[in-house]
Design an enzyme around this catalytic site. Sequence first.
Site, PDB file in Angstrom:
ATOM      1  N   TYR A  35       0.735  -1.227   0.243  1.00 51.61           N
ATOM      2  CA  TYR A  35       0.348   0.181   0.662  1.00 51.61           C
ATOM      3  C   TYR A  35       0.782   1.319   0.089  1.00 51.61           C
ATOM      4  O   TYR A  35       0.244   2.003   0.200  1.00 51.61           O
ATOM      5  CB  TYR A  35      -0.694   0.056   1.249  1.00 51.61           C
ATOM      6  CG  TYR A  35      -2.001  -0.964   1.130  1.00 51.61           C
ATOM      7  CD1 TYR A  35      -2.589  -0.981   0.654  1.00 51.61           C
ATOM      8  CD2 TYR A  35      -1.581  -2.779   2.044  1.00 51.61           C
ATOM      9  CE1 TYR A  35      -3.779  -1.836   0.078  1.00 51.61           C
ATOM     10  CE2 TYR A  35      -2.751  -3.123   1.371  1.00 51.61           C
ATOM     11  CZ  TYR A  35      -3.887  -3.351   1.139  1.00 51.61           C
ATOM     12  OH  TYR A  35      -4.604  -4.554   0.815  1.00 51.61           O
ATOM     13  N   SER A  36       1.685   1.223   0.088  1.00 53.30           N
ATOM     14  CA  SER A  36       2.795   2.129   0.216  1.00 53.30           C
ATOM     15  C   SER A  36       2.613   3.507  -0.626  1.00 53.30           C
ATOM     16  O   SER A  36       2.596   3.189  -2.042  1.00 53.30           O
ATOM     17  CB  SER A  36       4.653   1.603  -0.634  1.00 53.30           C
ATOM     18  OG  SER A  36       4.692   2.524  -0.653  1.00 53.30           O
ATOM     19  N   ASN A  37       2.279   4.286  -0.260  1.00 45.65           N
ATOM     20  CA  ASN A  37       2.831   5.623  -0.791  1.00 45.65           C
ATOM     21  C   ASN A  37       4.019   6.027  -2.060  1.00 45.65           C
ATOM     22  O   ASN A  37       3.235   6.577  -3.024  1.00 45.65           O
ATOM     23  CB  ASN A  37       1.948   6.822   0.050  1.00 45.65           C
ATOM     24  CG  ASN A  37       1.486   6.832   0.889  1.00 45.65           C
ATOM     25  OD1 ASN A  37      -0.087   6.104   0.435  1.00 45.65           O
ATOM     26  ND2 ASN A  37       1.547   7.522   2.061  1.00 45.65           N
ATOM     27  N   HIS A  38       5.169   5.758  -1.389  1.00 43.01           N
ATOM     28  CA  HIS A  38       5.887   6.369  -1.995  1.00 43.01           C
ATOM     29  C   HIS A  38       6.454   4.701  -3.401  1.00 43.01           C
ATOM     30  O   HIS A  38       6.636   5.732  -4.397  1.00 43.01           O
ATOM     31  CB  HIS A  38       7.449   5.576  -1.491  1.00 43.01           C
ATOM     32  CG  HIS A  38       8.414   5.435  -1.352  1.00 43.01           C
ATOM     33  ND1 HIS A  38       8.881   6.804  -2.518  1.00 43.01           N
ATOM     34  CD2 HIS A  38       9.262   4.606  -1.915  1.00 43.01           C
ATOM     35  CE1 HIS A  38      10.240   6.347  -3.072  1.00 43.01           C
ATOM     36  NE2 HIS A  38      10.839   5.057  -2.446  1.00 43.01           N
ATOM     37  N   ILE A  39       5.531   3.685  -3.030  1.00 42.85           N
ATOM     38  CA  ILE A  39       5.229   3.160  -4.369  1.00 42.85           C
ATOM     39  C   ILE A  39       4.874   3.773  -5.500  1.00 42.85           C
ATOM     40  O   ILE A  39       5.088   3.921  -6.851  1.00 42.85           O
ATOM     41  CB  ILE A  39       5.427   1.426  -4.459  1.00 42.85           C
ATOM     42  CG1 ILE A  39       5.715   0.195  -3.985  1.00 42.85           C
ATOM     43  CG2 ILE A  39       5.110   1.028  -5.688  1.00 42.85           C
ATOM     44  CD1 ILE A  39       7.259   0.455  -4.757  1.00 42.85           C
TER      45      ILE A  39
END
Length: 308
Positions: free
Chosen positions: A69-73
Amino acid sequence: MGPKALGVQGINQEVDLSILSKKQVTLVVKREDLLHPFISGNKYRKLKYNILEAKQRGLDTILTFGGAYSNHIAATAYAGNLYGIKTIGVIRGEELSENWMLNPTLAEAHRHGMDFRFISREAYRRKSESTFLKLLDKDLGPYYLIPEGGTNVLAVKGCEEILTPQDRDFNVLCSSVGTGGTLAGIINSSLSYQRIIGFPALKGDFLKKDIRNFTAKENWEINTDYHFGGYAKVSEALIEFINYFKEKTNIPTDPIYTGKLLFGILDLVKNDYFIPGTKILAIHSGGLQGITGMNLVLKKKNLPLIKV
Ligand SMILES: Cc1ncc(COP(=O)(O)O)c(C=O)c1O
């Protein structure tokens, strides 16, 4: 990022809630979440100088790490697509290789051109070891590496641009903490009379040490009371708060970072942690793309959903 994007700033929005007037505390939210729907908040800050650096070194691929769920990804995929750089996401959890398309964050990242490598949680823990990176290196061509969460020296430099001269009137600055890069940037550009409070979204006492790697200043503290059990852990009370806060202020927050931050700040206000007259600036670091994925999890658990 592109020259046009340089110098973008989040607007400051004052929060009007009866608890604040009762305690004579001012709370203003810096809406960095409005900078961009995908490269929003601290992601824009963290990626800006890293993308410039990758371009300067002539590297046409960025490799980075993250969870499902990474915002960074999500942000790296979008930025790579926008600036003509290939992106590779090394994703925690082999099981996702079968059904990643059902995960909203990964589906969106893929739509923006990100290529995935799914690895086991055990392998993921070793991702910073040079042998692990060499193995990846053998398979892949040259790449520019951005660590998990996007935090490195250039990311901190970008986060130093969150504050503006108009923020000098605030005596308390609050931000959510994951890897600590955002907080370190805010600390570095703060003034000596300002107190910075970091609210970790995960459990663990490693953060202070990590933050000290990026700042020599001492005008900060970490409040560990509002992680709600750890990274991506939520309670019914937190979801209710996120919905209440949005309804009252028109400010959406996410369940992983900024919801916990605002919950924590208002709880401290309620408990007289701040003296009357305190002016607090809370940094909204984005992360709203994660709401869709969290709502799928909440639905399965029969918990109330986050209103969008
Ligand atoms: C929306 C959001 N807020 C805050 C953070 C925490 O930032 P940092 O990892 O720099 O502490 C993150 C994670 O990077 C994030 O995605």
